[in-house]
Scaffold this motif. Sequence first.
Motif, short mmCIF file in Angstrom:
data_model
loop_
_atom_site.label_atom_id
_atom_site.label_comp_id
_atom_site.label_asym_id
_atom_site.label_seq_id
_atom_site.Cartn_x
_atom_site.Cartn_y
_atom_site.Cartn_z
N ALA A 27 0.84 -1.19 0.00
CA ALA A 27 0.00 0.00 0.00
C ALA A 27 0.88 1.24 0.00
O ALA A 27 1.88 1.29 0.70
CB ALA A 27 -0.87 0.00 1.24
N GLN A 146 10.15 -4.63 6.66
CA GLN A 146 10.61 -3.57 5.75
C GLN A 146 11.97 -3.06 6.23
O GLN A 146 12.08 -2.45 7.28
CB GLN A 146 9.62 -2.41 5.70
CG GLN A 146 10.15 -1.30 4.76
CD GLN A 146 9.20 -0.14 4.58
OE1 GLN A 146 7.99 -0.31 4.57
NE2 GLN A 146 9.74 1.05 4.42
N GLY A 179 13.83 -2.30 -0.81
CA GLY A 179 14.95 -2.36 -1.74
C GLY A 179 14.78 -3.35 -2.89
O GLY A 179 15.71 -3.53 -3.67
N THR A 201 8.07 1.08 -4.07
CA THR A 201 8.63 1.98 -5.07
C THR A 201 8.54 1.41 -6.49
O THR A 201 8.20 2.13 -7.44
CB THR A 201 10.09 2.30 -4.70
OG1 THR A 201 10.09 2.83 -3.37
CG2 THR A 201 10.69 3.32 -5.65
C1 LIG Z 1 5.03 6.73 -2.05
C2 LIG Z 1 4.96 5.79 -0.90
C3 LIG Z 1 3.87 5.83 -0.04
C4 LIG Z 1 3.75 4.92 1.02
N1 LIG Z 1 2.63 4.94 1.79
C5 LIG Z 1 2.44 3.95 2.72
C6 LIG Z 1 1.21 3.86 3.43
O1 LIG Z 1 0.28 4.66 3.24
N2 LIG Z 1 1.07 2.86 4.33
C7 LIG Z 1 2.07 1.93 4.55
O2 LIG Z 1 1.89 1.03 5.37
N3 LIG Z 1 3.25 2.00 3.88
C8 LIG Z 1 3.44 2.97 2.96
N4 LIG Z 1 4.62 3.01 2.25
C9 LIG Z 1 5.62 1.93 2.43
C10 LIG Z 1 5.35 0.82 1.40
O3 LIG Z 1 4.12 0.21 1.61
C11 LIG Z 1 6.43 -0.29 1.39
O4 LIG Z 1 6.46 -0.94 2.64
C12 LIG Z 1 7.81 0.20 0.99
O5 LIG Z 1 7.69 1.03 -0.13
C13 LIG Z 1 8.73 -0.98 0.67
O6 LIG Z 1 10.02 -0.56 0.30
P1 LIG Z 1 10.45 -0.25 -1.24
O7 LIG Z 1 9.94 1.12 -1.51
O8 LIG Z 1 11.95 -0.33 -1.20
O9 LIG Z 1 9.83 -1.29 -2.11
C14 LIG Z 1 4.77 3.95 1.22
C15 LIG Z 1 5.89 3.92 0.36
C16 LIG Z 1 5.99 4.82 -0.69
C17 LIG Z 1 7.18 4.73 -1.62
#
Ligand SMILES: Cc1cc2nc3c(=O)[nH]c(=O)nc-3n(C[C@H](O)[C@H](O)[C@H](O)COP(=O)(O)O)c2cc1C
Length: 375
Positions: A27, A146, A179, A201
Amino acid sequence: MSHDFSALLRTPLTERLGCRFPIVQTAMGWVADADLVIATTRAGGFGFLAGATIEAGKLEGEIRKVIEATGGSNFGLNFHMFQENAAQCVDLAIQYRLRAVSYGRGPDKKTIARFKEAGVLCIPTVGALKHALKAVELGADMITIQGGEGGGHTGGVPTTILLPQVLAAVKVPVIAAGGYSTGRGLASALAAGAAGIAMGTRFLMTTDSPTPPATLARYVKVDDPQKVRVTLAVDGMRHRMIENPFIDRLEAASPVGRLLIALKSAWAWKQQTGMSLGHMLGVFRQALKEDPGAVSQTVMSANQPVLLQRSMVEGFPDEGILPSGQVAAAIGELESCADVIHGIAAEAEDCLAALYARLGDETAAGRRADTEAAA
Ligand SMILES: Cc1cc2nc3c(=O)[nH]c(=O)nc-3n(C[C@H](O)[C@H](O)[C@H](O)COP(=O)(O)O)c2cc1C
């Protein structure tokens, strides 16, 4: 003898979440809408709707949209217990028998029991070992870890440290996040014992993402992981985002300067924050008497949705904040969700096959050595 390496991609994640590949789209506020979840589901991944930012009046409609488009409720809903409509999120997930819910600050045992009774799997996201242990104690069915390189609010422990720690400590399936964007990453997570990977991402940076083109261009452009960094300046918590003029100004400012920036952005979008000039001046006067740093943080926290919408919805990447994982620096182009998922799955299979082939090589080399020694 040929082997079916795709069998290695069938894990407790694919079994319990009912998807083809062990790949989760997490999400993301203002990003993970029904369309992104539909694209993920159709491509064989598992998607979560960002229930924390979808307006309460539209949430049921988004859930129904995914159900109608995908012919089932094989997707999840993300929410936080501190959001105003948390009870609505719980009720809707149960009413529509969604496959899973995810959350950070999670529901209590009683609410988790309601989910279990309805067959909704609880998959919290944690950034530290102690939180994983607590989540399991409360009844989590799976855990997403995470690592600190992940986007948005994030902990300080890298995925390479956190994943093995949690795998060694809990019995429930563990999903690795933070990552990931490649099949090599998926293969490494599976080899370590994870049930799959979750990515934010990488899914944000797809052609199925609702994020405006000007903002997406900024994500594609970043090529230095150091420019996707953690700041405490927005709400006092570790928040990973792409460096931009707004963040630079905020971090460089004195406590009074920060307060002015916070109030200015609140004022600029006052219709959304409901801030009157009188209220703004009152906050400023009060802050000067007390602690401008603390007050600016409170104002900025309240502003956060507005700052996010400015960049992620309205398309002004320099005027708001750009939550992102460091992996954005390793992603050079937008692809469709289907291409991302299928590409990662195929590359992971190749990696696992190559690993297996090494065993064949070593066995052959061992046989040769034995033959030579015997001769
Ligand atoms: C633009 C953005 C918005 C996010 N918003 C939320 C959110 O509303 N709730 C949540 O639990 N995690 C949120 N996250 C964390 C992501 O759900 C996820 O755990 C994280 O992006 C994983 O790492 P990665 O970006 O390296 O794939 C967000 C991440 C991004 C990049």
